[in-house]
Design an enzyme around this catalytic site. Structure first.
Site, mmCIF file in Angstrom:
data_model
loop_
_atom_site.group_PDB
_atom_site.id
_atom_site.type_symbol
_atom_site.label_atom_id
_atom_site.label_comp_id
_atom_site.label_asym_id
_atom_site.label_seq_id
_atom_site.Cartn_x
_atom_site.Cartn_y
_atom_site.Cartn_z
ATOM 1 N N PRO A 529 31.857 -3.013 -29.162
ATOM 2 C CG PRO A 529 32.175 -3.609 -31.380
ATOM 3 C CD PRO A 529 32.401 -2.495 -30.413
ATOM 4 C CG ASP A 643 28.563 0.084 -15.144
ATOM 5 O OD1 ASP A 643 27.381 0.358 -14.858
ATOM 6 O OD2 ASP A 643 28.978 -0.003 -16.310
#
Ligand SMILES: *[C@@H]1O[C@H](CO)[C@@H](O)[C@H](O)[C@H]1NC(C)=O
Ligand SMILES: *[C@@H]1O[C@H](CO)[C@@H](O)[C@H](O)[C@H]1NC(C)=O
Ligand SMILES: *[C@@H]1O[C@H](CO)[C@@H](O)[C@H](O)[C@H]1NC(C)=O
Ligand SMILES: *[C@@H]1O[C@H](CO)[C@@H](O)[C@H](O)[C@H]1NC(C)=O
Ligand SMILES: *[C@@H]1O[C@H](CO)[C@@H](O)[C@H](O)[C@H]1NC(C)=O
Ligand SMILES: *[C@@H]1O[C@H](CO)[C@@H](O)[C@H](O)[C@H]1NC(C)=O
Ligand SMILES: *[C@@H]1O[C@H](CO)[C@@H](O)[C@H](O)[C@H]1NC(C)=O
Length: 836
Positions: A529, A643
């Protein structure tokens, strides 16, 4: 024919006579001067198509001086050729015609010849025509007697050939004006120097002022911007008699290269929208581009301060001057070479070696060797004591240097490998010196490394895995073919400013994020997170806490720290520090007020139209492109992000995009273009086919992801959950289909669609389709994409159909994934491990 039509015709004819006769037949209709036509100031004639005009002008409004020349119709103050450069007519009494002996002559009011084409001919019926290329050609019986392109002023136009005859030494060159308002011949000239290997030079008198580097058949290898493939299509040709020609390409817009009176050669394009000339390139761009700024054996790096440094093994010739920042005296060898020295006094010693200097503008005076592979260049050079450096270019093959190495420049990310001959002691000494530097750095790193190693070891032991750490840097190092690989590698390591990266304590970060409270969570990435935090001093930060459970996390963590600590660019997110404590590994970034791009593009609860109109979206596309260009080309290292997706593009308060998440990024060696990996990481839907299927990645796989991203930005739809009423296809397939049907609006996000931006939007789809082509070689590089976006490249090639176009080709990839490890697919970054 009706009466009114006939009347109109008569009227026009009358008008024609009235306008033409009094001036002895000057009509706008003609583009040709003949012997019975005199052009008087201020009459002009136009070329066919009315691109160029021929006539009188005064560049300096403070005097009455008149010159005769050729200028653009759209911009009459932009003069491309001047006849009487050194001999102005002091009033407006000038006239031009074809003389009885067949020359073009310019006369003043007294009938004296001010300028003449000055050829010896016995012609009776010559005429001079202003062609649509801007060339004034004197002809008789269709044979050319004289042309203005043979005597250029300061402008290089398409079709104008700069000439170097290596047998006679005759050159056709540009010559600058004396000042911006005085066409008199100035001190600068620009031309081709074809002897040995062709190069373009700007000279100041006899001294070189700027040098383009050798022409390798495709590009000029000493011009940093030219490495982006087809920004320019110059040609250098020769004929059998030893005459070399240099020509600039023709484009859609009016284009010219101008040699300014201050010696700067500038490329300018006519911008029909702003009715202005845009300067798109110029040389020299900085002091390093100026010939010989750092003297013999000195190397110039515009990013350093001071810009000059001596090549390894050399020291300043005049220390006092160098101290004052004047490098032109250059450097001298510290220790003599063994080669060529008297063997008796030399007293043995090891053979000289070669040091590789990557990304260089190669020195002046190159000599072309026989065509041979790079190893052959080296052995040819090492056998000949007068050879002090060599380089290898795929097109030029071997280049050798035997004179003082001058005008060397350090580029970043582009350029040639230059190998210089050094005594073995210098090569060794360098290694020793490096060690001395490395020791304190190592000491500085101990704090981090001990934690890291212990942690790693613990994790490895827990998993019972003995796999060796896959350190990206060393992998990249292995691909360097030469002996200097080690040195280069250490250089790279030196540049990791780990010691400059602040370490945060876990406690500080826990307090800043209210003990990692869920309320402060900004999002969840693939590896843990991300929280919003506020430091004690009020500074807002983003905190990425890598999940303790993932072993990959550690690798990505180190990778990210190593990669990002070296990078600085306005379109890359900035790492503020990290924390490695106990089981925790945490990255601290600058906080981005506007979160990530996906929030605004895809979140239906956001009124994205209000925030992200087309203008913003386009500038976001450009910003991401520039960030990628920096990664691929302009940074110290060549980095493949691997990515790229909207959730990895963060937006600051001004909506500037910043690329984030370098956990997957790979560093490439200078020569490496492509790599294989057994471990395919990335996000499904953004991965290029060759990468998803075979694990091959390159900068072109980032281009693919960028293409998908562009389509998402234009359409406002997510690739991985795409549906469109117009076509039941994937996002790529739909873009392809609608683009081919010329039905762009059906694809574009309805909330941003505006008719006046239609062209730009469709162009973006077109460019995106070029990026997502199946074969990497068909895809443009990111620099080309940028050139296309800002219209430096106007004509776009036609794309091939993308491979994932036909159907939502999930089955294909999914089966591949499942055979590997069976990952479930969603937007989270996925990691696939090779079975072995
Ligand atoms: C014309 O050419 C001759 C030699 O070819 C030269 O001597 C003369 O100076 C030239 N005249 C002009 C006006 O250029
Ligand atoms: C003179 O040249 C023009 C075209 O340049 C041609 O049409 C004409 O026949 C020529 N006249 C003579 C006498 O050669
Ligand atoms: C052009 O042709 C005419 C007639 O054929 C001839 O007299 C003249 O010399 C020619 N001019 C040139 C420059 O060859
Ligand atoms: C000129 O061009 C020919 C091919 O047209 C080539 O074979 C020759 O080597 C070139 N000459 C020089 C001096 O480069
Ligand atoms: C040289 O002159 C051009 C045009 O006059 C100008 O745009 C450019 O900035 C000048 N360059 C330098 C280095 O002074
Ligand atoms: C010195 O010795 C080396 C081999 O030991 C030889 O290759 C080289 O040519 C010699 N140089 C001179 C100047 O004799
Ligand atoms: C050595 O190199 C010089 C300069 O490149 C060249 O002139 C000379 O012919 C070469 N000698 C041999 C033996 O190849």
């Amino acid at each position: 024919m009706s009466i009114s039509q006939i009347l109109k015709l008569y009227f026009l004819q009358y008008l024609f006579l009235v306008l033409c006769l009094p001036r002895l037949g000057i009509c706008a209709e003609t583009d040709t001067i003949t012997s019975n036509l005199v052009i008087k100031d201020p009459d002009t004639i136009s070329s066919q198509g009315n691109v160029f005009k021929l006539g009188f002008f005064s560049p300096d409004k403070t005097t009455k001086n008149r010159y005769f020349g050729i200028f653009y119709s759209v911009s009459e103050s932009t003069v491309i050729w001047v006849a009487n450069r050194n001999n102005p007519i002091p009033d407006s009494s000038g006239s031009i015609t074809i003389s009885r002996n067949g020359n073009i002559v310019l006369m003043n009011g007294k009938g004296e010849i001010v300028w003449s084409s000055n050829i010896t001919t016995s012609s009776l019926n010559a005429s001079a025509q202003l062609l649509s290329t801007g060339n004034l050609v004197l002809r008789e019986n269709s044979s050319t007697l004289w042309e203005s392109f043979g005597y250029p002023s300061n402008a290089l136009l398409p079709n104008l050939r700069l000439i170097d005859n290596i047998n006679t030494g005759h050159k056709v060159v540009l010559s600058s004006w004396k000042s911006p308002t005085d066409p008199e011949v100035g001190s600068f000239t620009t031309g081709l120097q074809a002897l040995k290997i062709p190069q373009i030079f700007t000279w100041n008198g006899n001294r070189p002022h700027w040098r383009s580097g050798p022409w390798n058949g495709k590009i000029l290898i000493g011009v940093q911007d030219m490495y982006s493939v087809y920004l320019d299509d110059f040609t250098v040709e020769n004929d059998t008699s030893g005459i070399f020609y240099f020509t600039a390409p023709e484009g859609k817009f009016l284009m010219r290269y101008t040699l300014n009176s201050n010696g700067s050669l500038a490329k300018t394009l006519w911008n029909p929208q702003t009715q202005n000339w845009d300067i798109t390139w110029s040389a020299p761009q900085n002091e390093c581009d100026v010939y010989g700024t750092c003297g013999p054996f000195g190397s110039c790096n515009a990013l350093n301060s001071p810009i000059c440094s001596c090549l390894r093994g050399f020291e300043p010739k005049n220390l006092e001057e160098w101290g004052r920042g004047i490098g032109t005296s250059g450097c001298v060898r510290r220790k003599p070479l063994l080669c060529g020295r008297n063997n008796n006094t030399g007293g043995g010693g090891k053979e000289d070696g070669f040091l590789r200097l990557p990304f260089m503008k190669v020195p002046d005076f190159p000599e072309q060797g026989p065509s041979s592979p790079v190893e052959e260049c080296r052995s040819l050079c090492s056998r000949n004591c007068s050879c002090i450096a060599y380089a290898h270019d795929t097109n030029l093959r071997c280049m050798f240097w035997s004179q003082d190495l001058i005008d060397i420049q350090q580029f970043s990310g582009v350029g040639e490998d230059l190998y210089i001959r050094l005594p073995s002691s210098e090569l060794e000494r360098h290694k020793d010196k490096k060690l001395i530097i490395i020791i304190p750095i190592v000491a500085g790193l101990v704090a981090i490394l001990i934690c890291v190693v212990i942690y790693w070891w613990l994790m490895d032991r827990r998993k019972g895995s003995k796999r060796k750490v896959d350190t990206k840097l060393y992998e990249a190092g292995q691909t360097y073919p030469s002996d200097s690989a080690e040195i280069v590698l250490k250089d790279d390591l030196d540049k990791v400013n780990l010691e400059e990266l602040p370490l945060f304590s876990f406690e500080t970060l826990a307090n800043a994020t209210n003990q990692f409270h869920d309320d402060n969570m900004l999002g969840k990435g693939g590896f843990g997170p991300v929280y919003k935090g506020k430091l004690a001093d009020g500074k807002e930060i983003a905190v990425k806490r890598l999940s303790a459970a993932s072993r990959q996390g550690m690798e990505e963590f180190m990778n990210e720290v190593v990669v990002i600590s070296k990078l600085q660019h306005r379109n890359l997110v900035k790492l503020l520090g990290c924390c490695v404590e106990k089981e925790e590994k945490i990255l601290v970034y600058e906080y981005m007020r506007n979160k990530s791009l996906d929030v605004f593009l895809f979140d239906p609860s956001h009124p994205s139209q209000k925030f992200l109109d087309w203008k913003k979206r386009f500038s976001i596309i450009e910003g991401i492109g520039r960030g990628l260009l920096y990664l691929h080309r302009d940074s110290i290292l060549k980095i493949i992000h691997r990515d790229m997706k909207p959730s990895n593009v963060l937006l600051d308060e001004d909506w500037n995009p910043k690329i984030s998440d370098f956990g997957m990024a790979r560093i490439f060696g200078g020569n490496q273009d492509q790599a294989n990996t057994g471990r395919v990481v990335g996000t499904y839907g953004y991965m290029a086919p060759e990468y998803a299927m075979e694990g091959r990645f390159s900068e072109k796989s980032d281009v693919y992801s960028f293409g998908v991203l562009m389509l998402e930005i234009v359409s406002g739809k997510k690739n991985t959950s795409f549906y469109n009423q117009e076509c039941s296809l994937s996002l790529l397939g739909c873009a392809w289909k609608l683009w081919n049907e010329d039905n762009g609006p059906a694809f574009i996000d309805q909330t941003i669609y505006k008719a006046e931006s239609h062209g730009e939007m469709v162009r973006c789809i077109h460019i995106a389709l070029l990026c997502v082509q199946e074969f990497p070689k068909d895809r443009p590089t990111i620099s080309t994409v940028l050139a296309m976006l800002n219209r430096e490249i106007v004509d776009l090639p036609v794309p091939e159909q993308p491979v994932f176009a036909e159907k939502w080709n999930r089955s294909h990839v999914t089966s591949f994934q499942q055979s590997q490890m069976g990952v479930s697919i969603n937007d989270v970054t996925l990691t696939m491990l090779d079975g072995r």
